[in-house]
Scaffold this motif. Structure first.
Motif, PDB file in Angstrom:
ATOM      1  N   TYR A   1      47.303  46.640  34.264  1.00 34.41           N
ATOM      2  CA  TYR A   1      47.026  45.212  34.239  1.00 34.41           C
ATOM      3  C   TYR A   1      46.144  44.945  33.020  1.00 34.41           C
ATOM      4  CZ  TYR A   1      48.866  45.759  38.911  1.00 34.41           C
ATOM      5  OH  TYR A   1      49.682  46.063  39.972  1.00 34.41           O
ATOM      6  N   PRO A   2      46.780  44.700  31.850  1.00 33.20           N
ATOM      7  CA  PRO A   2      46.041  44.636  30.588  1.00 33.20           C
ATOM      8  C   PRO A   2      45.194  43.385  30.382  1.00 33.20           C
ATOM      9  CG  PRO A   2      48.364  44.240  30.201  1.00 33.20           C
ATOM     10  CD  PRO A   2      48.224  44.612  31.649  1.00 33.20           C
ATOM     11  N   ASP A   3      45.435  42.322  31.176  1.00 34.82           N
ATOM     12  CA  ASP A   3      44.689  41.088  30.969  1.00 34.82           C
ATOM     13  C   ASP A   3      44.620  40.306  32.274  1.00 34.82           C
ATOM     14  OD1 ASP A   3      43.545  38.737  30.114  1.00 34.82           O
ATOM     15  OD2 ASP A   3      45.107  38.248  28.672  1.00 34.82           O
ATOM     16  N   CYS A   4      43.419  40.171  32.805  1.00 37.75           N
ATOM     17  CA  CYS A   4      43.262  39.467  34.078  1.00 37.75           C
ATOM     18  C   CYS A   4      43.700  38.008  33.982  1.00 37.75           C
ATOM     19  CB  CYS A   4      41.835  39.579  34.588  1.00 37.75           C
ATOM     20  SG  CYS A   4      40.594  38.819  33.539  1.00 37.75           S
ATOM     21  N   MET A   5      43.634  37.431  32.790  1.00 31.91           N
ATOM     22  CA  MET A   5      44.057  36.040  32.618  1.00 31.91           C
ATOM     23  C   MET A   5      45.559  35.882  32.880  1.00 31.91           C
ATOM     24  SD  MET A   5      41.309  34.477  31.819  1.00 31.91           S
ATOM     25  CE  MET A   5      39.737  34.660  31.013  1.00 31.91           C
ATOM     26  N   SER A   6      46.352  36.900  32.551  1.00 35.07           N
ATOM     27  CA  SER A   6      47.793  36.827  32.791  1.00 35.07           C
ATOM     28  C   SER A   6      48.118  36.890  34.288  1.00 35.07           C
ATOM     29  CB  SER A   6      48.521  37.940  32.043  1.00 35.07           C
ATOM     30  OG  SER A   6      48.171  39.195  32.571  1.00 35.07           O
TER      31      SER A   6
ATOM     32  N   HIS B   1      45.620  53.897  39.360  1.00 35.24           N
ATOM     33  CA  HIS B   1      46.217  55.234  39.307  1.00 35.24           C
ATOM     34  C   HIS B   1      46.928  55.578  40.613  1.00 35.24           C
ATOM     35  CE1 HIS B   1      43.982  55.850  35.590  1.00 35.24           C
ATOM     36  NE2 HIS B   1      42.944  55.335  36.219  1.00 35.24           N
ATOM     37  N   SER B   2      46.354  55.113  41.734  1.00 33.60           N
ATOM     38  CA  SER B   2      46.967  55.344  43.037  1.00 33.60           C
ATOM     39  C   SER B   2      46.392  54.351  44.030  1.00 33.60           C
ATOM     40  CB  SER B   2      46.711  56.782  43.509  1.00 33.60           C
ATOM     41  OG  SER B   2      45.324  57.033  43.611  1.00 33.60           O
ATOM     42  N   GLY B   3      47.163  54.078  45.068  1.00 39.67           N
ATOM     43  CA  GLY B   3      46.709  53.175  46.110  1.00 39.67           C
ATOM     44  C   GLY B   3      46.931  51.715  45.783  1.00 39.67           C
ATOM     45  N   CYS B   4      46.378  50.877  46.650  1.00 41.24           N
ATOM     46  CA  CYS B   4      46.446  49.426  46.507  1.00 41.24           C
ATOM     47  C   CYS B   4      45.039  48.863  46.635  1.00 41.24           C
ATOM     48  CB  CYS B   4      47.315  48.807  47.594  1.00 41.24           C
ATOM     49  SG  CYS B   4      49.032  49.323  47.569  1.00 41.24           S
ATOM     50  N   PHE B   5      44.772  47.803  45.892  1.00 39.37           N
ATOM     51  CA  PHE B   5      43.455  47.172  45.889  1.00 39.37           C
ATOM     52  C   PHE B   5      43.599  45.662  45.898  1.00 39.37           C
ATOM     53  CE2 PHE B   5      42.733  51.308  44.088  1.00 39.37           C
ATOM     54  CZ  PHE B   5      41.449  51.667  44.479  1.00 39.37           C
ATOM     55  N   MET B   6      42.588  44.991  46.428  1.00 36.40           N
ATOM     56  CA  MET B   6      42.426  43.557  46.254  1.00 36.40           C
ATOM     57  C   MET B   6      41.313  43.372  45.243  1.00 36.40           C
ATOM     58  SD  MET B   6      44.690  42.012  48.006  1.00 36.40           S
ATOM     59  CE  MET B   6      44.231  40.322  47.749  1.00 36.40           C
ATOM     60  N   LEU B   7      41.561  42.527  44.259  1.00 30.13           N
ATOM     61  CA  LEU B   7      40.554  42.199  43.258  1.00 30.13           C
ATOM     62  C   LEU B   7      40.098  40.772  43.505  1.00 30.13           C
ATOM     63  CD1 LEU B   7      42.316  43.654  40.085  1.00 30.13           C
ATOM     64  CD2 LEU B   7      40.778  44.801  41.682  1.00 30.13           C
ATOM     65  N   TYR B   8      38.823  40.527  43.276  1.00 28.13           N
ATOM     66  CA  TYR B   8      38.222  39.219  43.546  1.00 28.13           C
ATOM     67  C   TYR B   8      37.532  38.706  42.292  1.00 28.13           C
ATOM     68  CZ  TYR B   8      38.820  40.866  48.344  1.00 28.13           C
ATOM     69  OH  TYR B   8      39.342  41.357  49.507  1.00 28.13           O
ATOM     70  N   ASP B   9      37.558  37.382  42.108  1.00 26.47           N
ATOM     71  CA  ASP B   9      36.907  36.822  40.918  1.00 26.47           C
ATOM     72  C   ASP B   9      35.449  36.437  41.176  1.00 26.47           C
ATOM     73  OD1 ASP B   9      37.283  34.470  42.373  1.00 26.47           O
ATOM     74  OD2 ASP B   9      38.603  33.537  40.903  1.00 26.47           O
ATOM     75  N   ARG B  10      34.929  36.782  42.364  1.00 31.89           N
ATOM     76  CA  ARG B  10      33.512  36.595  42.661  1.00 31.89           C
ATOM     77  C   ARG B  10      32.978  37.863  43.320  1.00 31.89           C
ATOM     78  NH1 ARG B  10      33.589  31.296  45.981  1.00 31.89           N
ATOM     79  NH2 ARG B  10      31.604  32.140  46.680  1.00 31.89           N
ATOM     80  N   THR B  11      31.688  38.056  43.289  1.00 34.94           N
ATOM     81  CA  THR B  11      31.083  39.229  43.915  1.00 34.94           C
ATOM     82  C   THR B  11      31.223  39.148  45.430  1.00 34.94           C
ATOM     83  OG1 THR B  11      28.915  38.157  43.960  1.00 34.94           O
ATOM     84  CG2 THR B  11      29.406  39.558  42.056  1.00 34.94           C
TER      85      THR B  11
ATOM     86  N   ASP C   1      38.559  33.858  35.181  1.00 32.35           N
ATOM     87  CA  ASP C   1      37.446  34.638  34.654  1.00 32.35           C
ATOM     88  C   ASP C   1      37.809  36.109  34.778  1.00 32.35           C
ATOM     89  OD1 ASP C   1      34.975  34.987  33.509  1.00 32.35           O
ATOM     90  OD2 ASP C   1      33.861  33.994  35.092  1.00 32.35           O
ATOM     91  N   PHE C   2      36.827  36.984  35.030  1.00 25.67           N
ATOM     92  CA  PHE C   2      37.111  38.412  35.131  1.00 25.67           C
ATOM     93  C   PHE C   2      36.879  38.919  36.551  1.00 25.67           C
ATOM     94  CE2 PHE C   2      32.883  37.695  33.342  1.00 25.67           C
ATOM     95  CZ  PHE C   2      32.069  38.401  34.208  1.00 25.67           C
ATOM     96  N   PHE C   3      37.322  40.164  36.811  1.00 24.49           N
ATOM     97  CA  PHE C   3      37.152  40.783  38.127  1.00 24.49           C
ATOM     98  C   PHE C   3      35.663  41.006  38.395  1.00 24.49           C
ATOM     99  CE2 PHE C   3      40.961  43.091  36.258  1.00 24.49           C
ATOM    100  CZ  PHE C   3      41.898  42.247  36.800  1.00 24.49           C
ATOM    101  N   ARG C   4      35.220  40.669  39.597  1.00 23.14           N
ATOM    102  CA  ARG C   4      33.810  40.875  39.935  1.00 23.14           C
ATOM    103  C   ARG C   4      33.617  41.792  41.143  1.00 23.14           C
ATOM    104  NH1 ARG C   4      33.223  35.666  37.588  1.00 23.14           N
ATOM    105  NH2 ARG C   4      31.549  35.695  36.060  1.00 23.14           N
ATOM    106  N   SER C   5      34.644  41.974  41.963  1.00 22.35           N
ATOM    107  CA  SER C   5      34.548  42.910  43.079  1.00 22.35           C
ATOM    108  C   SER C   5      35.947  43.382  43.443  1.00 22.35           C
ATOM    109  CB  SER C   5      33.842  42.277  44.287  1.00 22.35           C
ATOM    110  OG  SER C   5      34.467  41.101  44.724  1.00 22.35           O
ATOM    111  N   CYS C   6      36.006  44.510  44.160  1.00 25.61           N
ATOM    112  CA  CYS C   6      37.312  45.046  44.565  1.00 25.61           C
ATOM    113  C   CYS C   6      37.197  45.702  45.934  1.00 25.61           C
ATOM    114  CB  CYS C   6      37.853  46.033  43.541  1.00 25.61           C
ATOM    115  SG  CYS C   6      37.065  47.652  43.544  1.00 25.61           S
ATOM    116  N   ARG C   7      38.303  45.707  46.627  1.00 26.13           N
ATOM    117  CA  ARG C   7      38.369  46.336  47.948  1.00 26.13           C
ATOM    118  C   ARG C   7      39.612  47.212  47.988  1.00 26.13           C
ATOM    119  NH1 ARG C   7      36.640  42.672  52.434  1.00 26.13           N
ATOM    120  NH2 ARG C   7      34.764  43.890  52.233  1.00 26.13           N
TER     121      ARG C   7
END
Length: 176
Positions: free
Chosen positions: A63-68, A39-49, A73-79
């Motif tokens: 971002y409708p599909d992490c595979m694209s 919705h706002s800002g910027c994030f880093m997404l990680y595939d591990r915790t 796999d799927f998102f496990r953590s974010c910063r």
């Protein structure tokens, strides 16, 4: 301040979780996260915790599909990446432990070999700003987020020995 919504299923289906800060383990809120809306800002997404594994930069959008995005796999953590309005400055070094040739950057660099005649970048000191570094020239390949601090050895950051970067980009206000 940034805001991101994670969804259990692709195409924003299933249960959701709103997040406005760092989260080391998204699976404590959702069983899995296959899609998200920033919705706002910027994030880093990680595939591990705990902010480990492959990293993915996202800004406002869907971002409708992490595979694209290239995830296996799927998102496990974010910063959350804080907004930075000042100058940008980083020193990159050819070898680990701040060894070898050193170059100072204040703007984006799409190829360190062409610009600085450096064949490797294996450590850095980020003095100002937030940066994305890519393993290949022209901002391609795996990326890693760097905030201000000293990074003596990229191989100690969970990517194995010999990890190096060949291009760097500032995370600017225009990302928001």
């Amino acid at each position: 301040m940034g805001k991101i919504t994670f969804y259990e299923e692709r195409n924003f289906g299933g249960r959701s979780y709103d997040c406005s800060s760092d989260c080391g383990d998204l699976t404590s809120y959702l069983s899995r996260c296959y899609s998200c809306r920033v919705h706002s800002g910027c994030f880093m997404l990680y595939d591990r915790t705990n902010y480990m594994g492959n990293q993915y930069f996202v800004r406002r959008g869907e971002y409708p599909d992490c595979m694209s995005m290239g995830m296996s796999d799927f998102f496990r953590s974010c910063r959350m990446i804080p907004m930075h309005r000042g100058s940008f400055r980083m020193r990159i070094y050819e070898r680990e432990g701040f060894g070898g040739q050193m170059s100072e950057l204040m703007d984006d660099c799409d190829n360190i070999m062409d610009r600085y005649r450096m064949s490797n970048c294996m450590s850095c000191n980020v003095m100002d700003g937030h940066w994305l570094m890519y393993e290949q020239p022209h901002y391609r390949g795996r990326m890693m987020y760097f905030r201000p601090g000293e990074y003596r050895s990229f191989s100690d950051m969970g990517w194995g020995s010999g990890m190096r970067f060949m291009s760097m980009r500032r995370i600017m206000d225009s990302c928001y």
